[in-house]
Design an enzyme around this catalytic site. Structure first.
Site, mmCIF file in Angstrom:
data_model
loop_
_atom_site.group_PDB
_atom_site.id
_atom_site.type_symbol
_atom_site.label_atom_id
_atom_site.label_comp_id
_atom_site.label_asym_id
_atom_site.label_seq_id
_atom_site.Cartn_x
_atom_site.Cartn_y
_atom_site.Cartn_z
ATOM 1 N N CYS A 397 0.839 -1.203 0.000
ATOM 2 C CA CYS A 397 0.000 0.000 0.000
ATOM 3 C C CYS A 397 0.878 1.260 0.000
ATOM 4 C CB CYS A 397 -0.972 -0.032 1.167
ATOM 5 S SG CYS A 397 -2.378 1.092 0.921
ATOM 6 N N HIS A 524 -3.652 -5.009 0.124
ATOM 7 C CA HIS A 524 -3.106 -5.593 1.357
ATOM 8 C C HIS A 524 -3.227 -7.123 1.297
ATOM 9 C CE1 HIS A 524 -2.717 -1.932 3.970
ATOM 10 N NE2 HIS A 524 -3.538 -1.455 3.049
ATOM 11 N N GLU A 526 -1.903 -9.263 3.121
ATOM 12 C CA GLU A 526 -1.865 -9.868 4.454
ATOM 13 C C GLU A 526 -3.252 -10.194 4.997
ATOM 14 O OE1 GLU A 526 -1.746 -5.350 5.307
ATOM 15 O OE2 GLU A 526 -1.097 -6.758 3.749
#
Length: 546
Positions: A397, A524, A526
């Site tokens: 990001c 993102h 994750e």
């Protein structure tokens, strides 16, 4: 079968691990073949944690449908693989806003609005996951039966804070009412702390007794106690707790410190937590499920002895600020048969003079996400150092945006290149605000949020990492984008735009193919990495670091 409800509350102190216990219960019930969802009720008055500083509340997790939530939803998803939505994260602020909006609309027909019954009724409606409130935009997915989405066998509800907090009182009253209304279809699991006093060399159960007494004073008798402890509790101490707290001995479970949070479900299963819940509800227990994939993962974790050292370059010196990134790296390390040793590097302290020392011994670097101008120059210096020294680098990001800015300054020659977020007057706004964002004045919930599609360029390193998929879907949380006006210059100079959103033509992924591993993502990754399905980009990154 009828939906069963499990309420998870906490006492004595916060941060005992209610989220991990809730996720573990969900995993154990899933292993028995039940369809489960887990939801978090937070007592703060913010509508969501989207505008909270990470130092206040840790990372902000984002659901697939674009809602900013508590980090515990990340634990729920990583443990169970379920996809949570905006309906899985409720705050006091959302409850009150819904009730006040209804009052302004005249829905209460002139009645005096009170905490009981109006606030508690709204809490109960959300706990039971009945039809969404049409006044709250975006909450779709209700079925003709009046339930949100498909029916669940178990709904696990975790309530934030601790017993006795003023903010939690309406939630406790709602649970008290639901326990009475639902009868045997509801179970209360209470998590407390058993401290060890070093000077006396004793474990003390009195805080747990007081916590349960407080809960009983609110009209709630816990069915199961989970005792958070740093030392093993013998059966005599468990019996003492059981007798003083009116709980069956088999329902007094201890949660000791373990080497990994992923050991917790196995520890809970070994002590019969899932079996105790089923007995309380009146479901035949049957055989204990083997959970072979989970045990295989734990075996890999225990056998991973080689270490890989990864630097997290960011500005929040707090573990929870980058919780999902840390866990994604840990999981990817385990699947690469190594332990990921993570080293936080404060980007505010980075200079051209000390960057080599700061990153000494690091085999890979994560340039972390974030907002605002604080610490960004350090991230840019780190990106230059890792690019020129060919150290595997993953920008996420804002991290990806810093990689883009660094490339513009030091390769394209635009020394004043910047993001319009940091410098509105920059003549080279290689990162700029999306057009539809320019008229928005409110901060909360107004970014590009949730899952969006991304087309990958065939033959790119990213394409290979994803197993040669051409269309992926990833979650976003940002307001600024790569400026497409500069795309040709970047491509010609060696930074390739290898992931594009097909609907808006926005650049999602950049990489430098000539480097060992130098990739930045606008999204993102994750948020979608789980215990049994680690994210392919993190797997590829760790492999490159080795």
């Amino acid at each position: 079968m009828e939906t069963k409800y499990i309420f998870v509350t906490g006492g004595v102190v916060s941060s005992l691990g209610k989220g991990i216990i809730s996720a573990s219960i969900g995993k154990l019930l899933q292993a028995r073949g039940y369809k489960v969802t887990i939801q978090k009720f937070d007592p703060y008055i913010n509508i969501d944690p989207g505008t909270l500083n990470p130092y206040e509340h840790g990372e902000c997790y984002v659901t697939e449908d674009g809602f900013e939530t508590d980090l515990d939803l990340g634990h729920y998803e990583r443990f169970t693989g379920i996809h949570t939505t905006r309906n899985n994260s409720i705050t006091t602020g959302r409850i009150y806003k819904t009730v006040i909006d209804r009052e302004r609309h005249g829905d209460y027909l002139g009645k005096t609005i009170q905490v009981v019954p109006h606030i508690t009724d709204e809490i109960k409606r959300r706990m039971l996951r009945t039809s969404p409130d049409p006044s709250e935009g975006g909450e779709n997915g209700s079925s003709p039966s009046g339930r949100l989405g498909e029916p669940f066998d178990f709904v696990i509800t975790e309530v934030g804070g601790t017993i006795g907090d003023i903010e939690s009182a309406p939630f406790m009253e709602a649970i008290r009412q639901l326990r009475y209304q639902l009868g045997r279809n509801a179970v209360c699991v209470h998590l407390t702390y058993v401290p060890y006093l070093k000077a006396a060399d004793e474990l003390k159960t009195k805080p747990t007794q007081h916590s349960v007494k407080e809960l009983q004073g609110m009209g709630i008798q816990p069915d199961i106690l989970v005792l958070r402890t740093e030392r093993h509790l013998d059966d005599g101490m468990r019996m003492k707790v059981a007798s003083f707290c009116n709980v069956d001995l088999e329902c007094v479970i201890q949660s000791e410190d373990l080497s990994s949070i992923y050991e917790v479900p196995v520890n809970m299963q070994h002590q019969g937590l899932d079996a105790a819940i089923m007995r309380k509800i009146g479901i035949p227990v049957g055989e204990t499920p083997a959970m072979k994939p989970w045990h295989a993962f734990l075996d890999k974790q225990r056998n991973a002895t080689t270490e890989v050292h990864i630097a997290l370059v960011g500005k929040y010196d707090l573990q929870d600020a980058y919780k999902s990134i840390r866990e994604s790296l840990n999981l990817a390390g385990i699947y690469n048969d190594v332990k990921a040793r993570l080293h936080f590097v404060n980007s505010e302290e980075i200079t051209q003079q000390n960057i080599a020392q700061k990153l000494k011994g690091m085999q890979g670097v994560i340039i972390c996400p974030g907002f605002g101008s604080r610490g960004i120059e350090g991230k840019i210096i780190a990106a230059e150092y890792t690019r020129t020294n060919d150290i595997p680098t993953f920008g996420i990001c804002l991290g990806m945006q810093m990689m883009v800015i660094e490339f513009a300054r030091n390769v394209l020659g635009y020394k004043d290149a910047n993001s319009a977020e940091m410098d509105t007057e920059t003549p080279h706004n290689v990162i700029d605000m999306m057009e539809e964002q320019k008229t928005i004045t409110q901060m909360g919930g107004t970014m590009r949020l949730g899952a969006y599609g991304c087309e990958l360029v065939k033959g790119s390193r990213t394409y290979e990492a994803y197993g040669e998929e051409t269309l992926i879907k990833e979650r976003h949380r940002h307001r600024y984008e790569f400026n497409n006006a500069y795309q040709e210059e970047y491509e010609a100079a060696g930074m390739k735009c290898v992931g594009i959103n097909p609907d808006a033509n926005l650049v999602e992924i950049v990489e430098i193919p000539e480097k060992r591993w130098y990739i930045g993502t606008q999204f993102h990754p994750e948020y979608t990495s789980t215990v049994l399905n680690p994210h392919p980009l993190f797997l590829s990154f760790i492999k490159a670091c080795l």
